[in-house]
Design a protein around this motif. Structure first.
Motif, PDB file in Angstrom:
ATOM      1  N   LYS A  81      44.452  21.340  39.874  1.00  0.00           N
ATOM      2  CA  LYS A  81      44.655  20.936  38.484  1.00  0.00           C
ATOM      3  C   LYS A  81      43.342  20.825  37.724  1.00  0.00           C
ATOM      4  O   LYS A  81      43.239  21.258  36.577  1.00  0.00           O
ATOM      5  N   GLU A  82      42.344  20.227  38.343  1.00  0.00           N
ATOM      6  CA  GLU A  82      41.069  20.005  37.653  1.00  0.00           C
ATOM      7  C   GLU A  82      40.388  21.308  37.253  1.00  0.00           C
ATOM      8  O   GLU A  82      39.771  21.400  36.201  1.00  0.00           O
ATOM      9  N   PHE A  83      40.518  22.337  38.077  1.00  0.00           N
ATOM     10  CA  PHE A  83      39.867  23.608  37.781  1.00  0.00           C
ATOM     11  C   PHE A  83      40.839  24.673  37.277  1.00  0.00           C
ATOM     12  O   PHE A  83      40.489  25.844  37.193  1.00  0.00           O
ATOM     13  N   LYS A  84      42.071  24.258  36.930  1.00  0.00           N
ATOM     14  CA  LYS A  84      43.094  25.147  36.371  1.00  0.00           C
ATOM     15  C   LYS A  84      43.356  26.351  37.287  1.00  0.00           C
ATOM     16  O   LYS A  84      43.340  27.503  36.849  1.00  0.00           O
ATOM     17  N   LEU A  85      43.607  26.054  38.564  1.00  0.00           N
ATOM     18  CA  LEU A  85      43.861  27.089  39.560  1.00  0.00           C
ATOM     19  C   LEU A  85      45.303  27.061  40.053  1.00  0.00           C
ATOM     20  O   LEU A  85      45.611  27.607  41.103  1.00  0.00           O
ATOM     21  N   GLU A  86      46.217  26.430  39.322  1.00  0.00           N
ATOM     22  CA  GLU A  86      47.577  26.195  39.799  1.00  0.00           C
ATOM     23  C   GLU A  86      48.365  27.482  40.060  1.00  0.00           C
ATOM     24  O   GLU A  86      49.136  27.553  40.999  1.00  0.00           O
ATOM     25  N   GLU A  87      48.202  28.492  39.224  1.00  0.00           N
ATOM     26  CA  GLU A  87      49.053  29.683  39.324  1.00  0.00           C
ATOM     27  C   GLU A  87      48.858  30.444  40.628  1.00  0.00           C
ATOM     28  O   GLU A  87      49.770  30.589  41.413  1.00  0.00           O
ATOM     29  N   ASP A  88      47.683  30.971  40.848  1.00  0.00           N
ATOM     30  CA  ASP A  88      47.460  31.767  42.061  1.00  0.00           C
ATOM     31  C   ASP A  88      46.151  31.397  42.758  1.00  0.00           C
ATOM     32  O   ASP A  88      45.587  32.209  43.492  1.00  0.00           O
ATOM     33  N   ASN A  89      45.682  30.163  42.546  1.00  0.00           N
ATOM     34  CA  ASN A  89      44.457  29.652  43.168  1.00  0.00           C
ATOM     35  C   ASN A  89      43.255  30.532  42.845  1.00  0.00           C
ATOM     36  O   ASN A  89      42.390  30.751  43.675  1.00  0.00           O
ATOM     37  N   LYS A  90      43.225  31.060  41.620  1.00  0.00           N
ATOM     38  CA  LYS A  90      42.091  31.869  41.211  1.00  0.00           C
ATOM     39  C   LYS A  90      41.914  31.757  39.708  1.00  0.00           C
ATOM     40  O   LYS A  90      42.870  31.846  38.960  1.00  0.00           O
ATOM     41  N   ASN A  91      40.696  31.532  39.268  1.00  0.00           N
ATOM     42  CA  ASN A  91      40.357  31.473  37.861  1.00  0.00           C
ATOM     43  C   ASN A  91      39.363  32.593  37.608  1.00  0.00           C
ATOM     44  O   ASN A  91      38.208  32.503  37.985  1.00  0.00           O
ATOM     45  N   GLN A  92      39.830  33.672  36.990  1.00  0.00           N
ATOM     46  CA  GLN A  92      38.994  34.851  36.812  1.00  0.00           C
ATOM     47  C   GLN A  92      38.468  34.977  35.388  1.00  0.00           C
ATOM     48  O   GLN A  92      38.085  36.041  34.956  1.00  0.00           O
ATOM     49  N   LEU A  93      38.445  33.887  34.665  1.00  0.00           N
ATOM     50  CA  LEU A  93      38.006  33.931  33.277  1.00  0.00           C
ATOM     51  C   LEU A  93      36.506  33.701  33.123  1.00  0.00           C
ATOM     52  O   LEU A  93      36.027  33.458  32.033  1.00  0.00           O
ATOM     53  N   LEU A  94      35.761  33.747  34.210  1.00  0.00           N
ATOM     54  CA  LEU A  94      34.328  33.505  34.144  1.00  0.00           C
ATOM     55  C   LEU A  94      33.591  34.768  33.721  1.00  0.00           C
ATOM     56  O   LEU A  94      33.962  35.868  34.111  1.00  0.00           O
ATOM     57  N   PRO A  95      32.538  34.626  32.943  1.00  0.00           N
ATOM     58  CA  PRO A  95      31.760  35.816  32.571  1.00  0.00           C
ATOM     59  C   PRO A  95      31.058  36.388  33.794  1.00  0.00           C
ATOM     60  O   PRO A  95      30.678  35.668  34.705  1.00  0.00           O
ATOM     61  N   LYS A  96      30.885  37.690  33.807  1.00  0.00           N
ATOM     62  CA  LYS A  96      30.279  38.381  34.947  1.00  0.00           C
ATOM     63  C   LYS A  96      28.777  38.211  34.926  1.00  0.00           C
ATOM     64  O   LYS A  96      28.128  38.443  33.933  1.00  0.00           O
TER      65      LYS A  96
END
Length: 111
Positions: A81-96
């Motif tokens: 919840k804290e890192f908004k990873l609920e859907e598929d345990n991955k947050n890919q919105l970070l800049p490269k």
């Protein structure tokens, strides 16, 4: 001591060892920031950093691995919840951003 009591004692200590070992293996939940050649993302895992790195391809796949935050074993849902990873345990919105390291060059077999 009879052979039967030695066997019982041995089984008892093996049981205690297994109980201690499996209770301490997953003592933490790690939130990682993983950088590959194509992308950068966050994920949560109960694997230690070395185990996570080796099981997910090592240097061939992961260019950089950072521990963002560590939670206790019972707080896995809180980490999601804290890192908004609920859907598929991955947050890919970070800049490269790939780190500039000398070992990021492709492998050449004759070296």
């Amino acid at each position: 001591m009879s052979l039967l009591s030695v066997i019982k004692l041995n089984i008892f200590f093996q049981f205690l060892f297994i109980l201690f070992f499996f209770n301490s293996v997953y003592a933490y939940v790690y939130v990682y920031e993983v950088t590959t050649k194509q992308t950068r993302f966050q994920t949560a895992s109960k694997l230690s950093p070395t185990t996570f790195w080796l099981l997910n391809g090592g240097r061939d796949s992961i260019k950089d691995l950072k521990i963002v935050k560590v939670f206790s074993d019972k707080e896995f849902n809180k980490a999601l919840k804290e890192f908004k990873l609920e859907e598929d345990n991955k947050n890919q919105l970070l800049p490269k951003s790939v780190p500039n390291r000398p070992d990021s060059s492709p492998f050449i077999w004759w070296r």
